[in-house]
Design a protein around this motif. Structure first.
Motif, short mmCIF file in Angstrom:
data_model
loop_
_atom_site.label_atom_id
_atom_site.label_comp_id
_atom_site.label_asym_id
_atom_site.label_seq_id
_atom_site.Cartn_x
_atom_site.Cartn_y
_atom_site.Cartn_z
N SER A 146 0.83 -1.21 0.00
CA SER A 146 0.00 0.00 0.00
C SER A 146 0.87 1.26 0.00
N HIS A 150 1.06 4.27 -2.94
CA HIS A 150 0.20 5.32 -2.39
C HIS A 150 0.06 6.56 -3.28
N ASP A 211 -7.00 1.43 0.86
CA ASP A 211 -5.85 2.20 1.36
C ASP A 211 -5.54 3.40 0.47
N VAL A 215 -5.16 7.02 2.54
CA VAL A 215 -3.84 7.39 3.05
C VAL A 215 -3.66 8.91 3.15
N ARG A 224 -4.50 1.16 10.46
CA ARG A 224 -3.59 0.91 9.34
C ARG A 224 -3.46 2.15 8.46
N HIS A 225 -4.55 2.91 8.33
CA HIS A 225 -4.49 4.13 7.52
C HIS A 225 -3.69 5.22 8.22
#
Length: 287
Positions: A146, A150, A211, A215, A224-225
């Motif tokens: 990810s 990004h 994601d 982000v 997680r973000h």
């Protein structure tokens, strides 16, 4: 601050997101590996067989397996053992990165320096994995992927909308703001949304699409973000390269708190970043 540029009108959202589907197609190797690596019944031999038909990817994986990143005592001399050494998740990371680098190699340098773009992308991926390890999260290689992807939506603008991209870069410099802050105003959507459309078209796993959208979001509720946002900040501060941003990303106290990490984790991760990024860039031949 300079004169304001004569920007073309923003592109309507459906048209803009459709442009992403024309950007590039991933090699057949990628799609076949995706099917194999997400099949719980598959084996290392299944993945090795697919890779063996792609000499470029095979040679890259062998070099990676024999790199200082793993520090093995005896050399890895066949693809089957390389797959075992690297591991399924790591294999997907390297294979994906290699395929993407190959697909976007022809982007004009006047729009973006792909050397520095991939340096930053890899740095963000490495930072995401390091922070995920500190946070005790599982599937850290997914966070690596990810992070690696990004900013991929930004390439759609650079390739298909060069006039919008030129205006975006000029206006961000004139106003002293980040590109992501004015992308929707000038282009029609931010690069996270464009990237999500691109990855959806490529049939990438849903977590990658999710994601992409999150982000760079100002409010990041999921851990997680938040870690991905922190990784982007870490990569901008201590890693090589750039995706075109002139200013450092803002990392709010709320976002940092959502990572669940101690303040010392950021400093420790920064110390690990340079060595790991250097190893991966060399082995992936992203430069």
């Amino acid at each position: 601050m300079g004169a304001q540029c004569a920007c073309p009108p923003p592109v309507d959202r459906p048209t803009l997101l459709e442009l992403g589907t024309r950007l590039a197609t991933l090699p057949e190797t990628f799609h076949r590996l995706t099917e194999v690596l997400h099949d719980p019944m598959s084996t290392a031999a299944d993945a090795a067989e697919i890779i063996s038909y792609d000499p470029d990817l095979a040679s890259r994986l062998l070099r990676f397996a024999n790199s200082a990143y793993f520090g093995l005592r005896s050399p890895v001399d066949n693809i089957n053992r390389a797959v075992i050494v690297i591991g399924v998740a790591q294999l997907m990371v390297i294979a994906t990165g290699t395929c993407l680098i190959r697909s976007f190699r022809g982007i004009p340098s006047r729009m973006v320096d792909m050397r520095t773009f991939w340096q930053h992308s890899v740095a963000c991926g490495v930072a995401a994995r390091i922070l995920a390890v500190h946070a005790g999260l599982e599937a850290t290689d997914r966070l690596f992927l990810s992070g690696l992807l990004h900013d991929i939506g930004r390439l759609v603008t650079f390739i298909h909308l060069p006039d919008h991209a030129a205006c975006l870069l000029q206006e961000a410099a004139r106003r002293q703001v980040r590109l992501v802050d004015i992308e929707e105003e000038i282009v029609g959507a931010d690069h996270g949304e464009i990237g999500a459309a691109l990855l959806t078209h490529w049939n990438c796993p849903p977590y990658l699409v999710d994601d992409q959208r999150a982000v760079h979001a100002p409010d990041i509720p999921e851990r997680r973000h938040a870690i991905l946002a922190a990784a982007d900040a870490l990569a901008n501060l201590f890693g090589p390269g750039s995706s075109g941003e002139r200013l450092m990303p803002r990392l709010s106290a709320e976002t940092w708190q959502a990572t669940g990490l101690a303040p010392t984790a950021f400093a420790t991760a920064a110390a690990q970043l340079e060595r790991q990024v250097g190893d991966l860039l060399q082995c992936m031949e992203a430069l």
